[in-house]
Scaffold this active site. Structure first.
Site: not given
Length: 371
Positions: A185-186
């Site tokens: 999700t980064k």
């Protein structure tokens, strides 16, 4: 119109052929742990982050852990860190027998409050761990001045902020170490766990290299008690495909964030995040404060319309059960408990369409706060 909080399929599909090609290359190489792709990614990330050295690691949390180990932080040492952050920040401190000292954050930027940190320094304080939360840099000139005054080390938690800048300089390059995360999700997300340390100190980089592989150098000779913190070759190879696109991802996130900030400026029940002078955020999350105790109702309203949202974070770390009796300083925090009841993050991912962004904005206004 449903709007997801994040849709990685839209990011990955255009690169699918490249991903398949590097998978086949690594598959045929039989170099699955560390190896040439890890070394190449380290060089590319070091350059991108304005640093001389980078060390590939198994996760962002392990990057923080290895940084603390390399700096000799151990039992009884105190490390200043915000309570309003992800568990890994303080968890890495506690795992070494050190003491997380809970510091409050600023209500409009969500980053560490150095005035509160000053009040909590003791002769046991060995380091400060500012978190560049949601993608915006902490005030790193002030953090550096703080570290010089009190003789402490700086470990930057850059998990959510790769590419963010302060004064035109990339975060991660200000401290003794910067710890990156490549969790999916980064902004630069991999296909599983992965992390990296960046530094401008050659000796610290070398020590981190040893520590990630059981403190071993050369093979079967152990100078330190390290761990298995190695980065897989496949993760590095896949991340190398995405890295050239990272700035375009940042640009798209900024466009979404700027539209939110401009269009929600007159909203009486919503507070948008403030960007500090000299900083440029990469907007891993766009996080609102919902006032008057209406956060949960607001989330339910968005969810009923199919609009993705989440709370980062619903409880300060000082209130987590596992930290009771371990950290200190939590009793003085005022902003952290308030934010835990007010924050909610809304979609800001780079592939979001203008129509989707308009749908989110309409829903925020339709909730009923308009003047």
């Amino acid at each position: 119109m449903p709007v997801p909080l994040l849709d990685l399929t839209r990011q990955h599909t255009p690169l699918e052929d490249e991903f398949k090609a590097v998978f086949e290359r690594v598959f045929k190489s039989n170099a699955f742990v560390l190896g040439p792709d890890v070394k190449a990614l380290e060089e590319e990330i070091a350059s991108y982050c304005d640093c001389s050295h980078a060390v590939g690691l198994s996760s962002g949390t392990d990057a923080l852990l290895v940084a603390l180990m390399a700096l000799g932080i151990g039992p009884g040492d105190e490390v200043l860190c915000p309570s309003f952050t992800f568990f890994g920040t303080a968890g890495s401190i506690a795992r070494l027998g050190a003491v997380p000292v809970w510091v409050d954050v600023l209500p409009d930027t969500f980053n560490i409050d150095l005035a509160d940190a000053i009040d909590k320094v003791t002769d046991k304080t060995k380091a400060i761990m500012p978190v560049h939360l949601y993608g915006q840099s902490a005030e790193m000139e002030c953090v550096q001045a703080f570290a010089r005054k009190f003789g402490v080390k700086i470990i930057e938690d850059v998990a959510q902020a790769i590419g963010a800048t302060y004064g035109g300089r990339k975060v991660g390059s200000f401290g003794d170490f910067g710890a990156l995360s490549f969790y999916p999700t980064k902004n630069l997300g991999g296909f599983g766990d992965g992390g990296m340390l960046v530094t401008n100190d050659a000796e610290l980089a070398e020590k981190a290299v040893w520590l990630r592989n059981h403190g071993m150098n050369p093979k079967y000779y152990h100078k330190y008690i390290g761990g298995n913190f190695r980065l897989d070759s496949l993760q590095a190879a896949l991340l190398r495909v995405k890295l050239p696109h990272l700035e375009s991802y940042h640009t798209a996130r900024r466009a979404n964030a700027e539209a939110y900030t401009e269009r929600l400026a007159g909203h009486s029940g919503v507070l948008c995040p403030r960007i500090i002078p000299k900083a440029q955020s990469v907007w891993n999350q766009y996080t609102l404060r919902i006032l008057d105790g209406k956060r949960d109702a607001f989330r339910e309203f968005l969810s009923d319309r199919g609009i993705g949202n989440d709370i980062y974070y619903p409880l300060g770390l000082h209130d987590q059960e596992c930290f009771q009796g371990i950290g200190r300083g939590g009793e003085s925090l005022t902003v952290t408990p308030m934010l835990a009841k007010e924050v909610v993050s809304i979609p800001c991912f780079p592939e979001m369409t203008v129509d989707e962004r308009e749908e989110v904005l309409k829903a925020v206004w339709d909730f009923g706060y308009a003047k």
